[in-house]
Scaffold this motif. Structure first.
Motif, PDB file in Angstrom:
ATOM      1  N   ALA A 106       0.847  -1.308   0.046  1.00  0.00           N
ATOM      2  CA  ALA A 106       0.088   0.092  -0.077  1.00  0.00           C
ATOM      3  C   ALA A 106       0.865   1.161  -0.045  1.00  0.00           C
ATOM      4  CB  ALA A 106      -0.834  -0.042   1.035  1.00  0.00           C
ATOM      5  N   VAL A 107       2.056   1.129   0.731  1.00  0.00           N
ATOM      6  CA  VAL A 107       2.817   2.433   0.812  1.00  0.00           C
ATOM      7  C   VAL A 107       3.500   2.616  -0.681  1.00  0.00           C
ATOM      8  CG1 VAL A 107       5.078   3.191   1.807  1.00  0.00           C
ATOM      9  CG2 VAL A 107       3.317   2.248   3.332  1.00  0.00           C
ATOM     10  N   MET A 108       3.922   1.412  -1.223  1.00  0.00           N
ATOM     11  CA  MET A 108       4.318   1.557  -2.550  1.00  0.00           C
ATOM     12  C   MET A 108       3.206   2.209  -3.601  1.00  0.00           C
ATOM     13  SD  MET A 108       5.940  -2.260  -2.957  1.00  0.00           S
ATOM     14  CE  MET A 108       7.043  -3.192  -1.594  1.00  0.00           C
ATOM     15  N   THR A 109       2.227   1.683  -3.524  1.00  0.00           N
ATOM     16  CA  THR A 109       1.049   2.260  -4.340  1.00  0.00           C
ATOM     17  C   THR A 109       0.872   3.858  -4.063  1.00  0.00           C
ATOM     18  OG1 THR A 109      -0.103   0.086  -4.099  1.00  0.00           O
ATOM     19  CG2 THR A 109      -1.423   2.224  -5.068  1.00  0.00           C
ATOM     20  N   ALA A 110       0.898   4.127  -2.877  1.00  0.00           N
ATOM     21  CA  ALA A 110       0.732   5.595  -2.638  1.00  0.00           C
ATOM     22  C   ALA A 110       1.999   6.233  -3.071  1.00  0.00           C
ATOM     23  CB  ALA A 110       0.415   5.764  -0.987  1.00  0.00           C
ATOM     24  N   GLY A 111       3.257   5.876  -2.669  1.00  0.00           N
ATOM     25  CA  GLY A 111       4.240   6.497  -3.266  1.00  0.00           C
ATOM     26  C   GLY A 111       4.347   6.721  -4.621  1.00  0.00           C
ATOM     27  N   LEU A 112       4.075   5.796  -5.205  1.00  0.00           N
ATOM     28  CA  LEU A 112       4.183   5.834  -6.967  1.00  0.00           C
ATOM     29  C   LEU A 112       3.090   6.655  -7.561  1.00  0.00           C
ATOM     30  CD1 LEU A 112       5.260   2.170  -7.753  1.00  0.00           C
ATOM     31  CD2 LEU A 112       6.964   4.291  -7.535  1.00  0.00           C
TER      32      LEU A 112
ATOM     33  N   LEU B  52       1.691  -2.452  14.746  1.00  0.00           N
ATOM     34  CA  LEU B  52       2.267  -1.182  14.700  1.00  0.00           C
ATOM     35  C   LEU B  52       3.943  -1.564  14.051  1.00  0.00           C
ATOM     36  CD1 LEU B  52       1.885   0.266  18.437  1.00  0.00           C
ATOM     37  CD2 LEU B  52       1.013   0.819  16.278  1.00  0.00           C
ATOM     38  N   ARG B  53       4.231  -2.780  14.289  1.00  0.00           N
ATOM     39  CA  ARG B  53       5.467  -3.208  13.398  1.00  0.00           C
ATOM     40  C   ARG B  53       5.363  -3.137  12.044  1.00  0.00           C
ATOM     41  NH1 ARG B  53       6.483  -6.419  18.182  1.00  0.00           N
ATOM     42  NH2 ARG B  53       5.345  -8.267  17.073  1.00  0.00           N
ATOM     43  N   ALA B  54       4.099  -3.625  11.464  1.00  0.00           N
ATOM     44  CA  ALA B  54       3.708  -3.581  10.081  1.00  0.00           C
ATOM     45  C   ALA B  54       3.652  -2.252   9.572  1.00  0.00           C
ATOM     46  CB  ALA B  54       2.450  -4.424   9.885  1.00  0.00           C
ATOM     47  N   VAL B  55       3.015  -1.455  10.317  1.00  0.00           N
ATOM     48  CA  VAL B  55       2.919  -0.154   9.948  1.00  0.00           C
ATOM     49  C   VAL B  55       4.308   0.641   9.734  1.00  0.00           C
ATOM     50  CG1 VAL B  55       2.008   2.171  10.336  1.00  0.00           C
ATOM     51  CG2 VAL B  55       0.543   0.259  10.640  1.00  0.00           C
ATOM     52  N   GLY B  56       5.318   0.395  10.898  1.00  0.00           N
ATOM     53  CA  GLY B  56       6.524   0.901  10.865  1.00  0.00           C
ATOM     54  C   GLY B  56       7.340   0.320   9.769  1.00  0.00           C
ATOM     55  N   SER B  57       7.053  -0.887   9.315  1.00  0.00           N
ATOM     56  CA  SER B  57       7.934  -1.227   8.137  1.00  0.00           C
ATOM     57  C   SER B  57       7.483  -0.578   7.013  1.00  0.00           C
ATOM     58  CB  SER B  57       7.500  -2.753   8.090  1.00  0.00           C
ATOM     59  OG  SER B  57       8.017  -3.593   9.128  1.00  0.00           O
ATOM     60  N   GLY B  58       6.021  -0.253   6.878  1.00  0.00           N
ATOM     61  CA  GLY B  58       5.743   0.581   5.682  1.00  0.00           C
ATOM     62  C   GLY B  58       6.346   1.967   5.630  1.00  0.00           C
ATOM     63  N   VAL B  59       6.609   2.563   6.861  1.00  0.00           N
ATOM     64  CA  VAL B  59       7.307   3.752   6.801  1.00  0.00           C
ATOM     65  C   VAL B  59       8.596   3.755   6.452  1.00  0.00           C
ATOM     66  CG1 VAL B  59       7.957   5.669   8.648  1.00  0.00           C
ATOM     67  CG2 VAL B  59       5.445   4.591   8.659  1.00  0.00           C
ATOM     68  N   LEU B  60       9.276   2.615   6.846  1.00  0.00           N
ATOM     69  CA  LEU B  60      10.644   2.530   6.239  1.00  0.00           C
ATOM     70  C   LEU B  60      10.743   2.463   4.494  1.00  0.00           C
ATOM     71  CD1 LEU B  60      11.960   0.342   8.863  1.00  0.00           C
ATOM     72  CD2 LEU B  60      12.468   2.652   8.718  1.00  0.00           C
ATOM     73  N   VAL B  61       9.733   1.685   4.273  1.00  0.00           N
ATOM     74  CA  VAL B  61       9.613   1.421   2.586  1.00  0.00           C
ATOM     75  C   VAL B  61       9.424   2.725   2.162  1.00  0.00           C
ATOM     76  CG1 VAL B  61       8.099   0.351   0.849  1.00  0.00           C
ATOM     77  CG2 VAL B  61       9.036  -1.022   2.684  1.00  0.00           C
ATOM     78  N   ALA B  62       8.635   3.832   2.822  1.00  0.00           N
ATOM     79  CA  ALA B  62       8.521   5.061   2.034  1.00  0.00           C
ATOM     80  C   ALA B  62       9.655   6.042   1.907  1.00  0.00           C
ATOM     81  CB  ALA B  62       7.572   5.811   2.928  1.00  0.00           C
ATOM     82  N   ILE B  63      10.761   5.543   2.663  1.00  0.00           N
ATOM     83  CA  ILE B  63      11.662   6.392   2.730  1.00  0.00           C
ATOM     84  C   ILE B  63      12.436   6.473   1.029  1.00  0.00           C
ATOM     85  CG2 ILE B  63      14.164   6.784   3.624  1.00  0.00           C
ATOM     86  CD1 ILE B  63      13.222   5.813   6.193  1.00  0.00           C
ATOM     87  N   PRO B  64      12.558   5.393   0.603  1.00  0.00           N
ATOM     88  CA  PRO B  64      13.561   5.280  -0.683  1.00  0.00           C
ATOM     89  C   PRO B  64      12.455   6.039  -1.761  1.00  0.00           C
ATOM     90  CG  PRO B  64      13.098   3.095  -0.198  1.00  0.00           C
ATOM     91  CD  PRO B  64      13.078   3.957   1.172  1.00  0.00           C
ATOM     92  N   LEU B  65      11.284   5.713  -1.436  1.00  0.00           N
ATOM     93  CA  LEU B  65      10.268   6.203  -2.731  1.00  0.00           C
ATOM     94  C   LEU B  65      10.244   7.705  -2.501  1.00  0.00           C
ATOM     95  CD1 LEU B  65       7.299   3.782  -1.940  1.00  0.00           C
ATOM     96  CD2 LEU B  65       8.611   3.909  -3.994  1.00  0.00           C
TER      97      LEU B  65
END
Length: 829
Positions: free
Chosen positions: A749-755, A798-811
């Motif tokens: 979902a974070v990938m989708t939002a970022g792209l 919360l850990r799953a959401v935190g992982s998504g936040v980390l994925v957003a950084i390179p995006l």
């Protein structure tokens, strides 16, 4: 333009008004062959199938569908079978294009013609016409072959199909010596070309060239003998899916053998391999490509650009140079009365005098423009007419008004002034004004008037005593929005070259008006450009803004020279003369309103409003759509990298299988609509990016590849960490699976939002639905048990959401770098 006369074929015939006899015609038909300009190509279902079977994308789809059938994934197999339909349809269409183009080319020709056998007119099939025949061609008919016009009665010809010019061309008979001999060449005003149409009068033509030796036949040969190439996007996607398919099959085999070696049994090995196959086979790529190309056809149609080849959506996004017609594309393609310059005392009646010298049925666009300008006045019926000829360069009408016989004349200014009673100084002043108007691209005629004395015979044309009435200046006005569209192209670094058959002065005036080349556009004639290209001098090609007096071969040479220099070329055209260039171009753009069927059939895109502005809008739409297609592909790669790696790595390390078939179906139900729907939305206003001349299409830039790998591998690491941490000492596989799936879904979902930046309601709905699927399928106990999962705790989420936040950084970092790069490029440009 000079035309070579084959004296060996026309010895003693050029000036004669008698035709060949039947015996001579039969002998010449055997010697020169039939007048068959358009040959029929191969057709039929079998030839279409042969063309389709050479498409590797087709074999990939068939092979993938077969694998899904074998492993029992019927839904995926049906999707692949359905995906075959558009690809088979596209292959069939590309095959049919040549056949349709041939039919369109043939539609320009007569099926029969009137030939003089001796002195008797006989109707014969056009294919039976031979060199030496004397043919009558009347108003509304095209010339059946190329030849000398030996007799012309007020003949005007529409040669736009060959020259691209909007104005009729007057024809005159070729003068010959006492023995019927003519010089080795003739001016084009004494030559009739196959496919061009007589507008007024009647011509007798001594045929010189037939079939493929005609100018029309040469164009047909160039058009039909070309080849249709796969676009760079098709090649890139085909190569990508081939690589992914090979890698997926190897990994599946390795995983199955490893699970057997680890002692998990045959069933586990098969289950692991089948599950990985469903996750790894890249069936989404061709499906997404087909969907986006179809979407591009629809969106470009809304921009009044009808796409006839869906793959043109990709090519139009890469255009770096546009070779555009002037008439009808940059300009309106019709003459309008722009200026009036009445002589003293004629301010109120100049137009009425011009109308009195015009004829509504003449077919002359100047007459039409004049009569339209005085439409509120009743027409003046002439009692006698003396039409325009090339020798006279004027026409005169006699009419009665107020009980008197009067004469109105219009024509070439120098001729009309010679008929008037003006002194030498006044004539020169008027001629100076004519020169000024001609230099700005206007077509100028003069008008004069006189009252005839009582008893003047109506069959006698007066040739003196006229009062000069003034000048009328006509122009082909620039279309609305062309200047703004041109500025958009230039700002994006896209070259625009105007190609026209018009005079250099006319072309220069139009270029200056729209801003092409600034105050002093660089103009070359077609002959000058050909000489430069032949000598290998590329400097003039780099600087040229306008090519005037261009013939079909020059336009084709220009396209090929630009392509050789690394340009991706779009060409506009409307006539048969444009067919070779349209077909050779990366994007052929035909005119829908006034274009010939031949041009429309070979073109990739047809403009429904014939406006240059529409080309630029189509480029904006094409670029945005291709960018969104790339984003969709990036998403597919980003989400499949962690999916495939974790599905492979965790079982290889001896852990239980991470994803069961039902989990893969769940994930694919998120991935498919995301790839197909989220990235389709376009912004309301797209801006052309700075053109890049790479020489080939690049699906992903190096920066894109790095971003895909960083995001994919980071997500892989987060899923692996989440799985191992949740597995713990208790070896709670269900809990670990739930954590891995939750992490992957949130990261996706974070990938989708970022792209996509969540543009549009569909993007938000699909992304939110994917996120909500995780708690809906994981948290309820009954559902979780059925899916071999277990509910998660708040800390897990919360850990799953935190992982998504980390994925957003390179995006986010990638988006900032791209924006900075674009700003820098535009600043340097």
């Amino acid at each position: 333009m000079k035309q070579l006369i084959p004296t060996d074929r026309l010895t003693g015939l050029a000036g004669s008004l008698s035709g060949l006899n039947e015996k001579e015609r039969g002998e010449r038909l055997l010697r020169y062959g039939p007048n068959r300009i358009v040959e029929h190509g191969r057709s039929g279902i079998w030839s279409v199938l042969q063309d389709s079977l050479r498409d590797p994308m087709l074999w990939f789809l068939i092979g993938t569908a077969a694998v899904f059938f074998l492993v029992g994934e019927w839904t995926e197999a049906v999707v692949m079978v359905v995906a075959l339909i558009p690809f088979l349809g596209m292959d069939a269409f590309l095959h049919h294009r040549t056949q349709a183009s041939t039919a369109g080319l043939k539609s320009q020709l007569l099926t029969s013609a009137r030939v003089l056998v001796g002195t008797t007119p006989v109707t014969v099939p056009s294919e039976d016409i031979v060199p030496g025949d004397l043919v009558e061609v009347r108003a509304g008919e095209p010339f059946p072959a190329d030849g000398l016009i030996v007799a012309a009665d007020n003949v005007q010809v529409d040669e736009s199909v060959l020259s691209g010019e909007a104005y009729p061309v007057r024809k005159s008979g070729v003068r010959s010596g006492p023995d019927g001999a003519v010089a080795g060449d003739a001016d084009s005003d004494g030559w009739g070309f196959a496919g061009t149409r007589v507008l007024t009068g009647m011509a007798r033509v001594r045929i010189a060239y037939t079939g493929r030796e005609t100018a029309y036949g040469e164009i047909v040969r160039t058009a039909v003998e070309g080849t249709l190439k796969r676009t760079p996007l098709q090649q890139a996607v085909a190569e990508l899916v081939r690589v992914l398919l090979a890698v997926a099959l190897v990994i599946c085999l390795v995983l199955a053998l490893t699970r057997l070696w680890q002692g998990h049994g045959m069933l586990d090995a098969i289950l692991s391999a089948v599950t990985l196959a469903v996750a790894a086979l890249p069936e989404e790529f061709p499906v997404v490509l087909t969907f986006f190309l179809g979407l591009g056809v629809f969106r470009l149609a809304r921009r009044r650009a009808l796409v006839r080849r869906a793959v043109a959506v990709e090519n139009i996004s890469r255009v770096t140079a546009i070779c555009s017609d002037k008439t009808g594309t940059m300009t309106a393609g019709q003459l309008v009365l722009a200026h009036q310059f009445p002589a003293e005392g004629y301010s109120a009646i100049l137009l009425q005098i011009a109308a009195a010298a015009s004829r509504g049925e003449s077919g002359d666009p100047m007459d039409a423009a004049i009569l339209e300008a005085v439409a509120e006045h009743p027409p003046i019926e002439p009692v006698a007419s003396f039409p325009f000829t090339e020798d006279r360069k004027h026409e005169t009408n006699l009419f009665r008004q107020g009980g008197t016989l009067q004469a109105a004349v219009k024509g070439a200014p120098e001729t009309v002034l010679a008929l008037s009673a003006e002194d030498a100084a006044t004539r020169q002043q008027w001629l100076d004004r004519v020169a000024e108007l001609a230099a700005t691209g206007h077509k100028v005629i003069a008008c004069a008037h006189r009252v005839l004395p009582p008893g003047h015979a109506v069959d006698t044309e007066p040739d003196t005593g006229f009062s000069f009435s003034g000048l009328l200046a006509f122009e082909d006005p620039v279309r609305e929005g062309v200047a703004e569209a041109l500025r958009s192209c230039l700002a994006a670094g896209i070259r625009v070259i105007m190609v026209t058959g018009d005079h250099p002065l006319t072309a220069t005036a139009v270029a200056r008006e729209i801003g092409l080349g600034g105050a002093t556009p660089r103009v070359l004639t077609g002959d000058e450009l050909s000489a430069c290209l032949a000598s290998g001098d590329s400097d003039d090609l780099e600087r040229v803004d306008v090519v005037a007096r261009a013939v079909p071969t020059v336009k084709l040479q220009l396209v090929k020279a630009l392509q050789a220099g690394g340009e991706v070329v779009a060409v506009t055209g409307d006539g048969v003369n444009d067919v070779p260039a349209l077909k050779a171009a990366d994007i052929g753009i035909a005119m829908g309103e006034r274009g010939t069927r031949s041009a429309r059939e070979v073109a990739s895109i047809v403009l429904m409003d014939d406006n240059f502005r529409t080309i630029v809008r189509a480029m904006e739409e094409g670029w945005q759509l291709f960018r969104n297609l790339k984003l969709s592909f990036q998403y597919l790669l980003m989400i499949h990298i962690p999916l495939v790696i974790t599905a492979t790595l965790i079982p290889l390390l001896g852990f239980p299988v991470l994803y069961l078939p039902i989990h893969i179906v769940w994930l694919e139900l998120i991935i498919h609509p995301t790839a197909l729907l989220v990235f389709q939305n376009l912004p309301e206003h797209a801006r052309l990016p700075l053109a890049t001349r790479t020489g080939k299409a690049i699906l992903f830039s190096r920066q894109d590849v790095i971003q895909v790998l960083v995001v994919g591998l980071l997500t892989t690491a987060l899923i692996y960490w989440s799985f191992l941490r949740s597995l713990g000492e208790m070896q709670d596989v269900a809990h670990a699976r739930s954590m891995a799936l939750a992490t992957l879904i949130v990261a996706g979902a974070v990938m989708t939002a970022g792209l996509s930046r969540l543009r549009g309601r569909v993007a938000v709905m699909v992304t939110v639905a994917g996120l909500l699927s995780a708690p809906l399928l994981i948290q309820p106990d009954a559902v979780a048990v059925a899916l071999h999962l277990s509910p998660l705790h708040l800390a897990d989420w919360l850990r799953a959401v935190g992982s998504g936040v980390l994925v957003a950084i390179p995006l986010v970092a990638g988006a900032l770098l791209r924006r900075s790069s674009r700003t820098g490029k535009r600043a340097r440009a």
